[in-house]
Design a protein around this motif. Structure first.
Motif, short mmCIF file in Angstrom:
data_model
loop_
_atom_site.label_atom_id
_atom_site.label_comp_id
_atom_site.label_asym_id
_atom_site.label_seq_id
_atom_site.Cartn_x
_atom_site.Cartn_y
_atom_site.Cartn_z
N VAL A 202 -2.44 -11.61 7.50
CA VAL A 202 -3.45 -11.17 6.23
C VAL A 202 -2.57 -10.84 5.32
O VAL A 202 -1.32 -10.47 5.24
CB VAL A 202 -4.13 -9.96 6.62
N GLY A 203 -3.34 -10.79 3.97
CA GLY A 203 -2.49 -10.39 2.75
C GLY A 203 -2.22 -8.94 2.81
O GLY A 203 -2.81 -8.03 3.30
N LYS A 204 -0.92 -8.59 2.54
CA LYS A 204 -0.33 -7.41 2.64
C LYS A 204 -0.28 -6.81 1.25
O LYS A 204 0.11 -5.51 0.98
CB LYS A 204 0.95 -7.12 3.25
N SER A 205 0.18 -7.46 0.11
CA SER A 205 0.23 -6.82 -1.17
C SER A 205 -0.15 -8.21 -2.11
O SER A 205 -0.40 -9.23 -1.81
CB SER A 205 1.64 -6.81 -1.40
N GLY A 206 -0.11 -7.59 -3.39
CA GLY A 206 -0.27 -8.62 -4.63
C GLY A 206 -1.60 -9.52 -4.52
O GLY A 206 -2.55 -9.08 -3.86
N LEU A 207 -1.79 -10.81 -4.99
CA LEU A 207 -2.94 -11.37 -4.87
C LEU A 207 -3.48 -11.62 -3.32
O LEU A 207 -4.61 -12.05 -3.06
CB LEU A 207 -2.93 -12.71 -5.85
N GLU A 208 -2.10 -11.84 -2.49
CA GLU A 208 -2.70 -12.40 -1.09
C GLU A 208 -3.51 -11.14 -0.39
O GLU A 208 -4.47 -11.43 0.09
CB GLU A 208 -1.55 -12.23 -0.54
N TYR A 209 -3.52 -9.77 -0.89
CA TYR A 209 -4.14 -8.75 -0.50
C TYR A 209 -5.59 -8.62 -1.45
O TYR A 209 -6.57 -8.65 -0.70
CB TYR A 209 -3.48 -7.41 -0.50
N GLN A 210 -5.26 -8.76 -2.61
CA GLN A 210 -6.63 -8.52 -3.39
C GLN A 210 -7.63 -9.62 -3.01
O GLN A 210 -8.92 -9.24 -3.23
CB GLN A 210 -6.03 -9.07 -4.99
N TYR A 211 -7.29 -10.86 -2.78
CA TYR A 211 -7.95 -12.04 -2.59
C TYR A 211 -8.27 -12.36 -1.13
O TYR A 211 -8.51 -13.65 -0.87
CB TYR A 211 -8.00 -13.21 -3.66
N GLU A 212 -7.98 -11.60 -0.25
CA GLU A 212 -7.86 -11.94 1.12
C GLU A 212 -9.41 -12.31 1.57
O GLU A 212 -9.33 -13.43 2.30
CB GLU A 212 -7.63 -10.48 1.79
N PRO A 213 -10.55 -11.90 1.11
CA PRO A 213 -11.56 -12.44 1.54
C PRO A 213 -11.83 -13.85 1.03
O PRO A 213 -12.80 -14.71 1.75
CB PRO A 213 -12.88 -11.59 0.98
#
Length: 696
Positions: A202-213
């Motif tokens: 799962v995204g932990k920071s940055g855009l990976e976290y922001q746009y996880e869904p």
């Protein structure tokens, strides 16, 4: 009658034909079943032992399959993040194991994984917070077969088909992209990912976290048949098949980002203040829509280090611990902006009538506020100056006066400390009323431009910044000032009790009582370029389905719509005056603060330098800040650069801004740039060998 008879006569003729077809079908069925029985008998007699052995030795295993994560593309369709499939061997950490069980598993599995029992034991027990502890990636067929055959001896050891997140450009926009990691026990406890399987990243920071869904798809299962007699594995099918995530395209320009990261590292390495500089940041925005074209946070971060959950080498761990590179300094580090706030403060004073477009101050190098002497920067003396020249030369005395007049403190000069209106009665009543109202006017004018409050950029953990006031009860040290609480109190009671000092009005006027992030300053510069229209900065441009990319001509599932988040009022006359003043910063003669920075260029720049006094590790130094937009008469980009410890605003931040503007215009083949310097949009092929892609 004859016709009716003929129809009836036909009916009996059909009966024999129908019976014939039925008899034929029964005969075929009988022969087929007879053949099957004979075939079964043959197999039982001739191959019975072999088939029974195969049945006994074949085991069906269901392997959880994570979905392929959506890819991330830059503005030009170049891949910044993608997924590579891999069969991983993991330890399921949901069930508690005894120490002896850990040693048993390590002893059994270590030879198969080509490692030692001690190393494997260490892997399994070092971090028990992860639900899935990776033991090996890209498992071989024989390793998979061994684990399937020895499940009873390997409790909680599983095979998961996962995707390894890859960042092909290394540290390019590392903090912006962010990284992925394992689902933790705390995530499960808080029910953060209720529909995920334990092995999903799962995204932990940055855009990976922001746009996880958007990026994360839906997991599935793969049925695998394992023949233990010869250690072969055969895929049976997906039940159900995983659904990949959607792809996203950014406004971020990969080539421009690479140029910016190289420029910043080169300039810091050349700086005489290099030993004091621990971080830096820069943001360039598209003036027309608020899209982030480049966002640099120094020191840099390579998200590939986190592909397997944690940094792999001691050097990487040491670097991250000591550098702070996991922070995005462009959005999370608020610092004193210095004189960059002067255009906003001038607009506020003009709108409220505290000064006029022709208001002149005789700058003799200092003034007194009460008993406090406030000096011009570097001992400069500018003489009589109007608002345009005050910004061009960055006169502190002029903007001391701007702040004081907004707070109704009059008469400060080289011989007088000034006074407040007699109608205010006591000094404390003055502080609670006119002083607080003046300070609020300054700070609210800045906040209208997006300063001191979150911009809404589509990145997690954005900092808000804030305002300060010198407190007389605390040895006149800066203390947080709650602007909205003060405004609410004055609206309700007409007062805001405080222990400030008129000197705070002067300090706020020159940008020494505020703390803003680089993204806020860039948004402010963009709003000035747009004559008061404030747009929300953003990184997302398009969302594509899993099967589509920016390059295949597909229609996006969605496209970001430009958002207007505010309108900073002010007449055209006032904005033109500020525009001229900011242009004079780069062209206004020998004492203009950036008078040589763009000399010889064929494009015009509106800019403002900032040099704020700060302390780093106990050393008094300066925050080098620069905001600008260009070209002057038809702005395309606005930007901000901030380098704590970098010195004078034009000497480091300004140089970086100049080179970044050149990089932008060369990439866009601007007619005013020499054709020999034109570039393309490709991320440099040798980026991995670039000094900006190695540990700084």
């Amino acid at each position: 009658m004859n016709k009716l008879k003929k129809r009836r006569d036909k009916n009996p003729k059909k009966a024999p034909s129908k019976r014939l077809r039925i008899n034929t079908i029964y005969t075929i069925a009988f022969l087929s079943f007879t053949g099957l029985i004979l075939r079964e008998a043959y197999l039982q007699v001739a191959h019975g032992a072999t088939m029974r052995n195969k049945e006994v030795n074949t085991q069906f295993v269901k392997i959880a399959v994570t979905p392929e994560r959506g890819w991330i593309y830059d503005a030009n369709g170049q891949v910044l993040a993608w997924d590579r499939p891999s069969d991983n061997i993991v330890l399921n950490n949901l069930v508690t194991m005894t120490d002896s069980q850990y040693h048993q598993v390590a002893n059994e599995l270590a030879p198969v994984l080509n490692t030692t029992p001690d190393k494997l034991y260490g892997k399994m027990t070092t971090d028990k917070n992860d639900l899935q502890i990776p033991l090996a990636t890209d498992a071989t067929t024989s390793q998979i077969a061994f684990i399937a055959e020895h499940q009873q001896d390997l409790p909680n050891v599983q095979i998961n088909q996962v995707y390894q997140r890859q960042y092909p450009q290394g540290d390019l926009a590392g903090q912006v992209l962010g990284y992925v990691g394992s689902i933790t026990a705390d995530d499960v406890k808080n029910n953060k990912y209720p529909k995920y399987i334990d092995s999903q990243k799962v995204g932990k920071s940055g855009l990976e976290y922001q746009y996880e869904p958007i990026l994360q798809g839906k997991a599935g299962n793969e049925a695998v048949a394992v023949d233990r007699s010869n250690n072969t594995v055969q895929t049976v099918g997906m039940i159900p098949a995983p659904i990949p995530g959607d792809n996203i395209q950014l406004t971020l320009d990969g080539h421009l980002q690479a140029e910016a990261q190289t420029i910043i590292q080169d300039q810091i390495n050349k700086s005489p203040n290099k030993s004091l500089i621990s971080n830096a940041s820069a943001v360039m925005l598209d003036v027309k829509n608020g899209g982030v074209l480049s966002m640099v946070s120094y020191p840099y971060l390579d998200p590939n280090w986190f592909t397997n959950g944690k940094p792999r080498t001691a050097a990487q761990v040491n670097y991250l611990v000591n550098s702070g590179a996991q922070n995005n300094f462009a959005t999370q580090d608020a610092q004193n902006p210095g004189s960059t706030v002067k255009p906003a403060n001038l607009l506020t004073a003009l709108k409220l009538g505290a000064v006029t477009p022709n208001y002149t101050v005789d700058d003799e190098g200092y003034i007194y506020i009460g008993k406090t002497r406030k000096n011009e920067d570097m001992g400069m003396v500018f003489g009589p100056i109007d608002p345009v020249r005050a910004i061009a030369v960055s006169s502190d005395v002029y903007f001391y006066e701007v702040g004081l007049r907004l707070g109704k403190w009059y008469g400060s000069s080289t011989t007088s400390g000034g006074w407040y209106p007699a109608s205010d009665g006591s000094y404390q009543h003055y502080l609670n009323t006119d002083f607080a109202k003046g300070l609020n006017a300054l700070f609210q004018g800045e906040e209208d431009f997006g300063l001191g409050t979150k911009t809404g950029i589509d990145l997690p953990y954005e900092s808000s910044g804030g305002f300060e006031v010198m407190d007389s009860t605390k040895n006149f040290t800066p203390q947080p000032y709650d602007l909205h609480k003060s405004e609410a109190s004055i609206k309700k009671t007409g007062e805001y009790p405080n222990n400030g000092t008129p000197a705070s009005l002067a300090m706020a006027g020159i940008g020494q009582s505020q703390a803003f992030t680089t993204i806020q300053l860039a948004t402010y510069a963009m709003t000035l370029a747009n004559n008061g229209t404030r747009l929300q900065p953003h990184l997302l441009d398009n969302v594509f389905s899993a099967n589509d990319t920016p390059a295949n001509g597909a229609k996006p599932l969605s496209t970001y719509q430009t958002k207007v988040t505010g309108q900073v009022g002010g007449s055209k006359q006032y904005y033109n005056l500020i525009k001229q003043a900011m242009y004079d910063v780069t062209t206004g003669g020998a004492d203009a603060t950036a008078n040589t920075l763009f000399s010889g260029e064929n494009y015009k720049v509106a800019a403002k330098t900032g040099t704020a006094q700060i302390s780093i590790h106990g050393h008094q130094t300066d925050n080098s800040v620069f905001i600008c937009y260009a070209p002057l008469d038809n702005p395309q980009v606005a930007m901000a650069v901030m380098i704590p410890g970098g010195g004078y605003g034009a000497s480091l931040a300004g140089v970086i801004a100049h080179q970044m503007l050149d990089a932008y215009f060369n990439e866009h083949h601007a007619s005013f740039m020499p054709k020999k310097d034109w570039t393309n949009t490709q991320i440099p092929a040798n980026w991995y060998k670039s000094p900006a892609n190695t540990l700084p």
